[in-house]
Design a protein around this motif. Structure first.
Motif, PDB file in Angstrom:
ATOM      1  N   VAL A  10       0.871  -1.188   0.000  1.00  0.00           N
ATOM      2  CA  VAL A  10       0.000   0.000   0.000  1.00  0.00           C
ATOM      3  C   VAL A  10       0.904   1.234   0.000  1.00  0.00           C
ATOM      4  O   VAL A  10       1.610   1.498   0.966  1.00  0.00           O
ATOM      5  CB  VAL A  10      -0.909   0.029   1.244  1.00  0.00           C
ATOM      6  N   ALA A  47      18.799  13.452  -0.196  1.00  0.00           N
ATOM      7  CA  ALA A  47      20.132  13.011   0.201  1.00  0.00           C
ATOM      8  C   ALA A  47      20.034  11.555   0.616  1.00  0.00           C
ATOM      9  O   ALA A  47      19.201  11.206   1.457  1.00  0.00           O
ATOM     10  CB  ALA A  47      20.623  13.863   1.370  1.00  0.00           C
ATOM     11  N   GLY A 161       2.782   6.075   4.257  1.00  0.00           N
ATOM     12  CA  GLY A 161       3.207   7.416   4.641  1.00  0.00           C
ATOM     13  C   GLY A 161       2.838   7.848   6.054  1.00  0.00           C
ATOM     14  O   GLY A 161       2.248   7.099   6.832  1.00  0.00           O
ATOM     15  N   TYR A 218      19.137  22.082  -5.527  1.00  0.00           N
ATOM     16  CA  TYR A 218      18.071  21.759  -4.579  1.00  0.00           C
ATOM     17  C   TYR A 218      18.174  22.745  -3.424  1.00  0.00           C
ATOM     18  O   TYR A 218      19.242  22.898  -2.828  1.00  0.00           O
ATOM     19  CB  TYR A 218      18.238  20.314  -4.104  1.00  0.00           C
TER      20      TYR A 218
HETATM   21  C1  LIG Z   1      11.448  18.541   4.002  1.00  0.00           C
HETATM   22  C2  LIG Z   1      11.838  17.085   3.971  1.00  0.00           C
HETATM   23  C3  LIG Z   1      13.104  16.712   3.518  1.00  0.00           C
HETATM   24  C4  LIG Z   1      13.489  15.371   3.534  1.00  0.00           C
HETATM   25  N1  LIG Z   1      14.743  15.027   3.089  1.00  0.00           N
HETATM   26  C5  LIG Z   1      15.139  13.733   3.147  1.00  0.00           C
HETATM   27  C6  LIG Z   1      16.447  13.353   2.691  1.00  0.00           C
HETATM   28  O1  LIG Z   1      17.216  14.180   2.203  1.00  0.00           O
HETATM   29  N2  LIG Z   1      16.814  12.043   2.795  1.00  0.00           N
HETATM   30  C7  LIG Z   1      15.974  11.087   3.301  1.00  0.00           C
HETATM   31  O2  LIG Z   1      16.350   9.904   3.373  1.00  0.00           O
HETATM   32  N3  LIG Z   1      14.706  11.413   3.720  1.00  0.00           N
HETATM   33  C8  LIG Z   1      14.280  12.701   3.654  1.00  0.00           C
HETATM   34  N4  LIG Z   1      13.017  13.037   4.040  1.00  0.00           N
HETATM   35  C9  LIG Z   1      12.112  11.982   4.540  1.00  0.00           C
HETATM   36  C10 LIG Z   1      11.505  11.187   3.383  1.00  0.00           C
HETATM   37  O3  LIG Z   1      10.927  12.075   2.447  1.00  0.00           O
HETATM   38  C11 LIG Z   1      10.426  10.245   3.898  1.00  0.00           C
HETATM   39  O4  LIG Z   1      10.874   9.586   5.041  1.00  0.00           O
HETATM   40  C12 LIG Z   1      10.091   9.215   2.815  1.00  0.00           C
HETATM   41  O5  LIG Z   1       9.618   9.853   1.657  1.00  0.00           O
HETATM   42  C13 LIG Z   1       9.051   8.241   3.346  1.00  0.00           C
HETATM   43  O6  LIG Z   1       8.718   7.369   2.308  1.00  0.00           O
HETATM   44  P1  LIG Z   1       7.444   6.422   2.465  1.00  0.00           P
HETATM   45  O7  LIG Z   1       7.447   5.571   1.245  1.00  0.00           O
HETATM   46  O8  LIG Z   1       7.441   5.771   3.792  1.00  0.00           O
HETATM   47  O9  LIG Z   1       6.191   7.407   2.487  1.00  0.00           O
HETATM   48  P2  LIG Z   1       5.649   8.398   1.355  1.00  0.00           P
HETATM   49  O10 LIG Z   1       6.747   8.852   0.471  1.00  0.00           O
HETATM   50  O11 LIG Z   1       4.838   9.422   2.058  1.00  0.00           O
HETATM   51  O12 LIG Z   1       4.690   7.496   0.471  1.00  0.00           O
HETATM   52  C14 LIG Z   1       3.419   7.087   0.924  1.00  0.00           C
HETATM   53  C15 LIG Z   1       2.560   6.824  -0.304  1.00  0.00           C
HETATM   54  O13 LIG Z   1       1.364   6.162   0.100  1.00  0.00           O
HETATM   55  C16 LIG Z   1       0.289   6.660  -0.674  1.00  0.00           C
HETATM   56  N5  LIG Z   1      -0.949   6.366   0.049  1.00  0.00           N
HETATM   57  C17 LIG Z   1      -1.344   6.878   1.241  1.00  0.00           C
HETATM   58  N6  LIG Z   1      -2.534   6.364   1.586  1.00  0.00           N
HETATM   59  C18 LIG Z   1      -2.896   5.506   0.594  1.00  0.00           C
HETATM   60  C19 LIG Z   1      -4.029   4.665   0.394  1.00  0.00           C
HETATM   61  N7  LIG Z   1      -5.046   4.591   1.279  1.00  0.00           N
HETATM   62  N8  LIG Z   1      -4.081   3.893  -0.733  1.00  0.00           N
HETATM   63  C20 LIG Z   1      -3.052   3.939  -1.639  1.00  0.00           C
HETATM   64  N9  LIG Z   1      -1.974   4.735  -1.497  1.00  0.00           N
HETATM   65  C21 LIG Z   1      -1.887   5.498  -0.384  1.00  0.00           C
HETATM   66  C22 LIG Z   1       0.606   8.138  -0.797  1.00  0.00           C
HETATM   67  O14 LIG Z   1      -0.078   8.732  -1.897  1.00  0.00           O
HETATM   68  C23 LIG Z   1       2.122   8.114  -0.997  1.00  0.00           C
HETATM   69  O15 LIG Z   1       2.488   8.042  -2.366  1.00  0.00           O
HETATM   70  C24 LIG Z   1      12.595  14.377   4.009  1.00  0.00           C
HETATM   71  C25 LIG Z   1      11.313  14.744   4.426  1.00  0.00           C
HETATM   72  C26 LIG Z   1      10.928  16.079   4.398  1.00  0.00           C
HETATM   73  C27 LIG Z   1       9.527  16.442   4.864  1.00  0.00           C
END
Ligand SMILES: Cc1cc2nc3c(=O)[nH]c(=O)nc-3n(C[C@H](O)[C@H](O)[C@H](O)COP(=O)(O)OP(=O)(O)OC[C@H]3O[C@@H](n4cnc5c(N)ncnc54)[C@H](O)[C@@H]3O)c2cc1C
Length: 392
Positions: A10, A47, A161, A218
Protein backbone atom coordinates in the motif's frame (compact mmCIF):
# COMPACT_ATOMS: atom_id res chain seq x y z
CA UNK A 1 11.49 -17.70 -10.55
CA UNK A 2 7.94 -18.56 -9.42
CA UNK A 3 5.76 -15.93 -7.85
CA UNK A 4 3.22 -18.02 -5.94
CA UNK A 5 3.51 -15.86 -2.81
CA UNK A 6 1.52 -12.68 -3.12
CA UNK A 7 2.34 -9.36 -1.46
CA UNK A 8 0.22 -6.22 -1.72
CA UNK A 9 2.12 -3.01 -1.03
CA UNK A 10 0.00 0.00 0.00
CA UNK A 11 1.70 3.21 -1.19
CA UNK A 12 4.09 3.92 -4.06
CA UNK A 13 6.56 6.20 -2.26
CA UNK A 14 10.22 5.40 -1.79
CA UNK A 15 9.46 2.79 0.89
CA UNK A 16 6.68 1.00 -1.01
CA UNK A 17 8.54 0.86 -4.33
CA UNK A 18 11.73 -0.39 -2.65
CA UNK A 19 9.71 -3.05 -0.83
CA UNK A 20 8.19 -4.24 -4.11
CA UNK A 21 11.61 -4.43 -5.81
CA UNK A 22 13.12 -6.26 -2.83
CA UNK A 23 10.22 -8.71 -2.50
CA UNK A 24 10.27 -9.51 -6.21
CA UNK A 25 13.97 -10.29 -5.98
CA UNK A 26 13.10 -12.72 -3.17
CA UNK A 27 10.57 -14.49 -5.41
CA UNK A 28 7.39 -12.74 -4.31
CA UNK A 29 4.63 -11.45 -6.60
CA UNK A 30 4.38 -7.88 -5.30
CA UNK A 31 1.79 -5.35 -6.47
CA UNK A 32 1.94 -1.69 -5.42
CA UNK A 33 -1.36 0.16 -4.94
CA UNK A 34 -0.96 3.95 -5.09
CA UNK A 35 -3.86 6.35 -4.70
CA UNK A 36 -2.19 9.19 -6.66
CA UNK A 37 -2.61 9.32 -10.42
CA UNK A 38 1.16 9.59 -10.92
CA UNK A 39 4.29 8.90 -8.91
CA UNK A 40 6.14 11.92 -7.44
CA UNK A 41 5.29 14.45 -10.20
CA UNK A 42 6.82 17.38 -8.31
CA UNK A 43 10.17 16.62 -6.89
CA UNK A 44 12.68 17.89 -4.44
CA UNK A 45 16.21 16.79 -3.81
CA UNK A 46 16.97 13.73 -1.74
CA UNK A 47 20.13 13.01 0.20
CA UNK A 48 20.83 9.30 0.37
CA UNK A 49 23.24 8.38 3.12
CA UNK A 50 25.69 5.46 2.69
CA UNK A 51 23.45 3.08 4.68
CA UNK A 52 20.64 3.65 2.16
CA UNK A 53 22.88 3.28 -0.88
CA UNK A 54 24.24 -0.01 0.53
CA UNK A 55 20.67 -1.23 0.99
CA UNK A 56 19.92 -0.34 -2.66
CA UNK A 57 23.11 -2.16 -3.72
CA UNK A 58 21.72 -5.34 -2.16
CA UNK A 59 18.61 -5.28 -4.40
CA UNK A 60 20.06 -3.80 -7.60
CA UNK A 61 19.74 -0.03 -8.08
CA UNK A 62 22.77 1.11 -6.02
CA UNK A 63 25.08 1.77 -8.98
CA UNK A 64 22.41 3.44 -11.18
CA UNK A 65 21.70 5.75 -8.22
CA UNK A 66 25.38 6.62 -7.92
CA UNK A 67 25.49 7.30 -11.70
CA UNK A 68 22.66 9.85 -11.38
CA UNK A 69 23.79 11.42 -8.15
CA UNK A 70 26.10 14.19 -7.11
CA UNK A 71 28.56 13.11 -4.45
CA UNK A 72 28.52 15.37 -1.46
CA UNK A 73 31.60 17.51 -1.97
CA UNK A 74 32.24 20.73 -0.08
CA UNK A 75 30.22 21.27 3.08
CA UNK A 76 29.84 24.51 4.92
CA UNK A 77 27.88 26.59 7.33
CA UNK A 78 27.15 30.28 6.72
CA UNK A 79 25.42 33.24 8.29
CA UNK A 80 22.60 34.97 6.41
CA UNK A 81 25.04 37.78 5.45
CA UNK A 82 27.16 35.14 3.70
CA UNK A 83 30.05 34.98 6.17
CA UNK A 84 31.32 31.44 6.67
CA UNK A 85 31.06 29.86 10.09
CA UNK A 86 32.65 26.60 8.91
CA UNK A 87 33.98 25.69 5.50
CA UNK A 88 35.27 22.21 4.69
CA UNK A 89 34.67 19.11 2.62
CA UNK A 90 32.67 15.91 2.97
CA UNK A 91 35.60 14.01 4.51
CA UNK A 92 34.94 16.11 7.64
CA UNK A 93 31.66 14.28 8.16
CA UNK A 94 32.49 10.73 7.10
CA UNK A 95 34.57 8.40 4.96
CA UNK A 96 31.74 7.52 2.54
CA UNK A 97 29.83 10.27 0.76
CA UNK A 98 26.13 10.90 0.97
CA UNK A 99 24.72 11.05 -2.56
CA UNK A 100 22.28 13.73 -3.69
CA UNK A 101 19.74 13.22 -6.39
CA UNK A 102 16.44 14.47 -7.69
CA UNK A 103 13.73 12.45 -5.93
CA UNK A 104 11.76 11.55 -9.10
CA UNK A 105 14.94 9.97 -10.49
CA UNK A 106 15.01 7.46 -7.63
CA UNK A 107 11.28 6.82 -8.05
CA UNK A 108 11.81 6.23 -11.81
CA UNK A 109 14.69 3.82 -11.14
CA UNK A 110 12.66 1.79 -8.65
CA UNK A 111 9.60 1.78 -10.90
CA UNK A 112 11.80 0.71 -13.82
CA UNK A 113 12.98 -2.30 -11.81
CA UNK A 114 9.38 -3.57 -11.60
CA UNK A 115 7.31 -5.31 -14.29
CA UNK A 116 4.63 -3.36 -16.15
CA UNK A 117 1.44 -3.66 -14.17
CA UNK A 118 3.21 -4.09 -10.83
CA UNK A 119 2.19 -0.54 -9.89
CA UNK A 120 -1.53 0.30 -9.96
CA UNK A 121 -1.97 4.06 -9.89
CA UNK A 122 -5.20 5.83 -8.94
CA UNK A 123 -6.01 2.94 -6.59
CA UNK A 124 -6.94 3.80 -3.02
CA UNK A 125 -6.85 1.21 -0.28
CA UNK A 126 -9.99 1.66 1.82
CA UNK A 127 -9.49 -1.11 4.36
CA UNK A 128 -7.23 -3.95 5.43
CA UNK A 129 -8.10 -7.11 7.34
CA UNK A 130 -4.73 -8.30 8.67
CA UNK A 131 -5.59 -12.03 8.61
CA UNK A 132 -3.45 -14.26 10.77
CA UNK A 133 -1.33 -17.40 10.89
CA UNK A 134 -3.96 -19.53 9.14
CA UNK A 135 -5.71 -17.01 6.90
CA UNK A 136 -4.53 -14.59 4.24
CA UNK A 137 -4.95 -10.85 4.64
CA UNK A 138 -7.64 -9.00 2.70
CA UNK A 139 -7.26 -5.56 1.17
CA UNK A 140 -10.24 -3.49 0.02
CA UNK A 141 -9.47 -1.16 -2.86
CA UNK A 142 -11.27 1.42 -4.94
CA UNK A 143 -9.88 2.49 -8.30
CA UNK A 144 -11.24 5.84 -9.47
CA UNK A 145 -14.99 5.42 -10.15
CA UNK A 146 -14.98 1.62 -9.86
CA UNK A 147 -16.85 -0.40 -7.26
CA UNK A 148 -14.90 -1.44 -4.22
CA UNK A 149 -12.99 -4.69 -4.82
CA UNK A 150 -11.13 -7.13 -2.56
CA UNK A 151 -7.66 -8.58 -2.97
CA UNK A 152 -6.15 -11.27 -0.80
CA UNK A 153 -2.46 -11.55 -0.03
CA UNK A 154 0.03 -13.58 1.98
CA UNK A 155 1.53 -10.29 3.14
CA UNK A 156 0.39 -6.66 3.10
CA UNK A 157 3.09 -4.00 3.32
CA UNK A 158 1.71 -0.72 4.67
CA UNK A 159 4.00 1.91 3.15
CA UNK A 160 1.29 4.55 3.12
CA UNK A 161 3.21 7.42 4.64
CA UNK A 162 3.11 9.59 7.74
CA UNK A 163 -0.71 9.78 7.84
CA UNK A 164 -0.98 6.03 7.17
CA UNK A 165 -4.65 5.01 7.09
CA UNK A 166 -3.54 1.40 7.68
CA UNK A 167 -1.69 2.41 10.88
CA UNK A 168 -4.75 4.32 12.09
CA UNK A 169 -6.94 1.26 11.53
CA UNK A 170 -4.55 -1.19 13.18
CA UNK A 171 -3.52 1.04 16.10
CA UNK A 172 -6.68 3.08 16.80
CA UNK A 173 -5.34 4.28 20.17
CA UNK A 174 -2.13 5.71 18.71
CA UNK A 175 -2.10 9.54 18.73
CA UNK A 176 -0.50 9.80 15.25
CA UNK A 177 2.07 12.36 14.10
CA UNK A 178 2.82 15.59 15.96
CA UNK A 179 4.24 18.89 14.69
CA UNK A 180 7.99 19.36 15.17
CA UNK A 181 7.60 23.17 15.36
CA UNK A 182 9.19 23.86 11.97
CA UNK A 183 7.74 24.34 8.49
CA UNK A 184 9.79 23.66 5.33
CA UNK A 185 9.72 24.79 1.71
CA UNK A 186 11.62 22.91 -1.01
CA UNK A 187 12.27 23.41 -4.71
CA UNK A 188 14.70 22.46 -7.45
CA UNK A 189 15.83 25.20 -9.83
CA UNK A 190 14.75 24.61 -13.46
CA UNK A 191 18.25 25.44 -14.78
CA UNK A 192 21.80 24.92 -13.53
CA UNK A 193 23.02 27.59 -11.10
CA UNK A 194 26.53 27.98 -9.70
CA UNK A 195 26.36 27.71 -5.90
CA UNK A 196 28.76 26.71 -3.19
CA UNK A 197 26.94 23.98 -1.21
CA UNK A 198 26.18 25.09 2.31
CA UNK A 199 23.60 25.39 5.00
CA UNK A 200 22.89 28.92 6.25
CA UNK A 201 21.60 29.40 9.79
CA UNK A 202 19.56 32.45 10.72
CA UNK A 203 17.25 33.21 13.65
CA UNK A 204 14.86 30.27 13.72
CA UNK A 205 15.42 29.67 10.01
CA UNK A 206 17.70 27.56 7.84
CA UNK A 207 18.43 27.58 4.12
CA UNK A 208 20.23 24.74 2.36
CA UNK A 209 21.67 24.94 -1.15
CA UNK A 210 22.88 21.73 -2.75
CA UNK A 211 23.85 21.20 -6.39
CA UNK A 212 22.49 18.11 -8.16
CA UNK A 213 24.54 16.14 -10.69
CA UNK A 214 23.19 18.14 -13.66
CA UNK A 215 24.00 21.51 -12.05
CA UNK A 216 20.44 22.34 -10.98
CA UNK A 217 20.20 23.29 -7.32
CA UNK A 218 18.07 21.76 -4.58
CA UNK A 219 17.06 24.46 -2.10
CA UNK A 220 15.28 23.98 1.24
CA UNK A 221 14.16 26.76 3.56
CA UNK A 222 12.73 26.38 7.06
CA UNK A 223 11.04 28.63 9.61
CA UNK A 224 9.71 28.11 13.12
CA UNK A 225 6.02 28.94 12.72
CA UNK A 226 2.75 27.73 14.24
CA UNK A 227 1.47 24.51 12.68
CA UNK A 228 -0.62 24.99 9.55
CA UNK A 229 0.64 28.51 8.76
CA UNK A 230 0.10 29.17 5.05
CA UNK A 231 0.41 32.36 2.97
CA UNK A 232 -1.70 33.50 0.02
CA UNK A 233 1.53 34.47 -1.75
CA UNK A 234 4.03 31.82 -0.62
CA UNK A 235 6.85 33.02 -2.90
CA UNK A 236 6.30 36.63 -1.79
CA UNK A 237 6.59 35.47 1.82
CA UNK A 238 9.85 33.61 1.06
CA UNK A 239 11.22 36.72 -0.67
CA UNK A 240 10.30 38.77 2.42
CA UNK A 241 11.92 36.28 4.82
CA UNK A 242 14.98 35.24 2.83
CA UNK A 243 15.40 37.70 -0.06
CA UNK A 244 17.98 39.75 1.89
CA UNK A 245 20.09 36.65 2.68
CA UNK A 246 23.32 36.07 0.77
CA UNK A 247 23.33 35.53 -3.03
CA UNK A 248 21.98 33.82 -5.00
CA UNK A 249 18.90 33.38 -2.79
CA UNK A 250 17.04 36.44 -4.04
CA UNK A 251 17.65 35.48 -7.67
CA UNK A 252 16.49 31.88 -7.05
CA UNK A 253 13.28 33.07 -5.36
CA UNK A 254 12.54 35.76 -7.96
CA UNK A 255 12.52 33.21 -10.78
CA UNK A 256 10.56 30.55 -8.88
CA UNK A 257 7.50 28.87 -10.44
CA UNK A 258 4.83 28.40 -7.71
CA UNK A 259 4.07 24.93 -9.13
CA UNK A 260 7.65 23.85 -8.34
CA UNK A 261 7.43 24.84 -4.66
CA UNK A 262 6.65 22.24 -1.98
CA UNK A 263 5.60 23.37 1.49
CA UNK A 264 5.20 20.90 4.37
CA UNK A 265 4.99 21.22 8.12
CA UNK A 266 7.57 18.87 9.63
CA UNK A 267 5.83 16.21 11.70
CA UNK A 268 6.92 12.98 13.30
CA UNK A 269 5.69 9.96 15.26
CA UNK A 270 6.85 11.12 18.68
CA UNK A 271 4.91 8.32 20.35
CA UNK A 272 6.58 5.15 19.01
CA UNK A 273 4.48 2.26 17.74
CA UNK A 274 4.60 -0.85 19.94
CA UNK A 275 5.35 -3.05 16.91
CA UNK A 276 5.55 -2.87 13.12
CA UNK A 277 3.53 -6.05 12.39
CA UNK A 278 -0.08 -7.03 12.97
CA UNK A 279 -1.23 -10.41 11.58
CA UNK A 280 0.03 -10.46 7.99
CA UNK A 281 0.54 -6.71 7.76
CA UNK A 282 3.97 -5.07 8.10
CA UNK A 283 4.32 -1.29 8.42
CA UNK A 284 7.38 0.42 7.02
CA UNK A 285 8.87 3.84 6.33
CA UNK A 286 6.99 6.93 7.51
CA UNK A 287 3.90 4.81 8.29
CA UNK A 288 5.95 3.09 11.00
CA UNK A 289 8.40 5.74 12.24
CA UNK A 290 8.10 9.15 10.53
CA UNK A 291 10.87 11.43 11.77
CA UNK A 292 11.92 15.07 11.30
CA UNK A 293 14.34 15.34 8.35
CA UNK A 294 17.24 16.82 10.36
CA UNK A 295 19.44 13.75 9.80
CA UNK A 296 18.20 13.12 6.23
CA UNK A 297 17.32 9.56 7.29
CA UNK A 298 13.55 9.19 6.76
CA UNK A 299 13.83 7.80 3.25
CA UNK A 300 17.00 5.90 4.14
CA UNK A 301 15.27 4.08 7.00
CA UNK A 302 12.31 3.28 4.73
CA UNK A 303 14.75 1.71 2.24
CA UNK A 304 16.48 -0.28 5.02
CA UNK A 305 13.06 -1.48 6.29
CA UNK A 306 12.10 -2.71 2.83
CA UNK A 307 15.31 -4.67 2.34
CA UNK A 308 15.15 -6.26 5.82
CA UNK A 309 11.47 -7.13 5.43
CA UNK A 310 12.11 -8.93 2.13
CA UNK A 311 15.06 -10.77 3.67
CA UNK A 312 12.92 -11.96 6.60
CA UNK A 313 10.23 -13.17 4.20
CA UNK A 314 12.70 -15.06 2.02
CA UNK A 315 11.74 -18.72 1.73
CA UNK A 316 8.40 -18.22 3.47
CA UNK A 317 5.90 -20.52 1.72
CA UNK A 318 2.52 -19.35 0.43
CA UNK A 319 -0.44 -20.04 2.67
CA UNK A 320 1.72 -21.46 5.45
CA UNK A 321 1.87 -20.16 8.98
CA UNK A 322 5.44 -18.83 8.72
CA UNK A 323 4.57 -15.31 7.61
CA UNK A 324 3.59 -14.04 11.07
CA UNK A 325 6.87 -15.18 12.72
CA UNK A 326 8.82 -13.62 9.83
CA UNK A 327 7.00 -10.32 10.37
CA UNK A 328 7.61 -10.49 14.12
CA UNK A 329 11.33 -10.97 13.33
CA UNK A 330 11.10 -7.90 11.07
CA UNK A 331 9.71 -5.84 13.96
CA UNK A 332 12.48 -7.13 16.22
CA UNK A 333 15.13 -6.16 13.65
CA UNK A 334 13.80 -2.68 12.89
CA UNK A 335 11.93 -1.16 15.83
CA UNK A 336 14.83 -0.25 18.13
CA UNK A 337 17.05 1.17 15.38
CA UNK A 338 14.42 3.24 13.59
CA UNK A 339 12.97 4.68 16.78
CA UNK A 340 16.44 5.65 17.99
CA UNK A 341 17.14 7.40 14.66
CA UNK A 342 13.78 9.22 14.94
CA UNK A 343 14.54 10.43 18.49
CA UNK A 344 17.99 11.61 17.48
CA UNK A 345 16.56 13.40 14.41
CA UNK A 346 14.15 15.27 16.65
CA UNK A 347 16.97 16.37 18.98
CA UNK A 348 19.66 17.51 16.54
CA UNK A 349 17.77 20.41 14.95
CA UNK A 350 17.32 22.35 18.21
CA UNK A 351 20.06 24.97 17.73
CA UNK A 352 18.64 25.97 14.34
CA UNK A 353 15.28 26.91 15.90
CA UNK A 354 16.76 29.45 18.33
CA UNK A 355 15.35 32.94 17.77
CA UNK A 356 16.93 34.93 20.61
CA UNK A 357 19.62 37.28 19.14
CA UNK A 358 21.86 36.56 22.15
CA UNK A 359 21.67 32.80 21.77
CA UNK A 360 22.11 33.03 18.00
CA UNK A 361 25.23 35.23 18.34
CA UNK A 362 26.70 32.83 20.90
CA UNK A 363 25.91 29.86 18.63
CA UNK A 364 27.54 31.53 15.61
CA UNK A 365 30.61 32.61 17.58
CA UNK A 366 30.99 29.07 18.89
CA UNK A 367 30.70 27.56 15.41
CA UNK A 368 33.28 29.98 14.01
CA UNK A 369 35.69 29.24 16.82
CA UNK A 370 35.41 25.46 17.07
CA UNK A 371 33.14 24.35 14.18
CA UNK A 372 35.94 22.58 12.30
CA UNK A 373 36.61 20.59 15.46
CA UNK A 374 32.96 20.08 16.48
CA UNK A 375 31.51 18.94 13.12
CA UNK A 376 33.67 15.81 12.66
CA UNK A 377 33.04 14.85 16.28
CA UNK A 378 29.29 15.39 15.89
CA UNK A 379 29.43 13.30 12.71
CA UNK A 380 31.10 10.40 14.58
CA UNK A 381 27.93 10.22 16.71
CA UNK A 382 26.16 9.12 13.51
CA UNK A 383 28.52 6.25 12.72
CA UNK A 384 26.08 3.68 14.14
CA UNK A 385 23.48 4.89 11.60
CA UNK A 386 25.73 5.22 8.55
CA UNK A 387 27.74 1.99 9.09
CA UNK A 388 24.64 -0.21 8.73
CA UNK A 389 24.91 -3.14 6.29
CA UNK A 390 21.97 -5.00 4.74
CA UNK A 391 21.36 -8.67 5.58
CA UNK A 392 23.38 -11.05 3.39
C1 LIG B 1 11.45 18.54 4.00
C2 LIG B 1 11.84 17.08 3.97
C3 LIG B 1 13.10 16.71 3.52
C4 LIG B 1 13.49 15.37 3.53
N1 LIG B 1 14.74 15.03 3.09
C5 LIG B 1 15.14 13.73 3.15
C6 LIG B 1 16.45 13.35 2.69
O1 LIG B 1 17.22 14.18 2.20
N2 LIG B 1 16.81 12.04 2.79
C7 LIG B 1 15.97 11.09 3.30
O2 LIG B 1 16.35 9.90 3.37
N3 LIG B 1 14.71 11.41 3.72
C8 LIG B 1 14.28 12.70 3.65
N4 LIG B 1 13.02 13.04 4.04
C9 LIG B 1 12.11 11.98 4.54
C10 LIG B 1 11.50 11.19 3.38
O3 LIG B 1 10.93 12.08 2.45
C11 LIG B 1 10.43 10.25 3.90
O4 LIG B 1 10.87 9.59 5.04
C12 LIG B 1 10.09 9.22 2.82
O5 LIG B 1 9.62 9.85 1.66
C13 LIG B 1 9.05 8.24 3.35
O6 LIG B 1 8.72 7.37 2.31
P1 LIG B 1 7.44 6.42 2.47
O7 LIG B 1 7.45 5.57 1.25
O8 LIG B 1 7.44 5.77 3.79
O9 LIG B 1 6.19 7.41 2.49
P2 LIG B 1 5.65 8.40 1.35
O10 LIG B 1 6.75 8.85 0.47
O11 LIG B 1 4.84 9.42 2.06
O12 LIG B 1 4.69 7.50 0.47
C14 LIG B 1 3.42 7.09 0.92
C15 LIG B 1 2.56 6.82 -0.30
O13 LIG B 1 1.36 6.16 0.10
C16 LIG B 1 0.29 6.66 -0.67
N5 LIG B 1 -0.95 6.37 0.05
C17 LIG B 1 -1.34 6.88 1.24
N6 LIG B 1 -2.53 6.36 1.59
C18 LIG B 1 -2.90 5.51 0.59
C19 LIG B 1 -4.03 4.66 0.39
N7 LIG B 1 -5.05 4.59 1.28
N8 LIG B 1 -4.08 3.89 -0.73
C20 LIG B 1 -3.05 3.94 -1.64
N9 LIG B 1 -1.97 4.73 -1.50
C21 LIG B 1 -1.89 5.50 -0.38
C22 LIG B 1 0.61 8.14 -0.80
O14 LIG B 1 -0.08 8.73 -1.90
C23 LIG B 1 2.12 8.11 -1.00
O15 LIG B 1 2.49 8.04 -2.37
C24 LIG B 1 12.59 14.38 4.01
C25 LIG B 1 11.31 14.74 4.43
C26 LIG B 1 10.93 16.08 4.40
C27 LIG B 1 9.53 16.44 4.86
Amino acid sequence: MTHDRKAVVVGGGIGGLTAAVALRRRGWDATVLERAASLEPVGAGLALAPNAVRALDSIGPGDPVRDLAALQGPVGLRRPDGRWLVRGDASMVGPEPTVLLHRPQLVDLLRGALDDGAVRLGTTVTGVDPGGPAERATVRVRARDDEEAELSADVVVAADGIDSPVRTALFPGHPGPVYAGVTAWRFVTPEPVAVEPAETWGRGSVVGLTPLADGRVYCYLTATLPEGTRFTDEIGELQRRFGHWHPPLRALLDGLDPAALLHHDLRWLKEPLPRYDVGRVALLGDAAHAMPPNLGQGGAQAIEDAVVLAARLRGTPSGGDLVSPALAAYTAARKGRTQRVARMSAQVGAATTWRSPLLVSARDLGMRAVGRWVLPRAARRLDWILDWHPPA
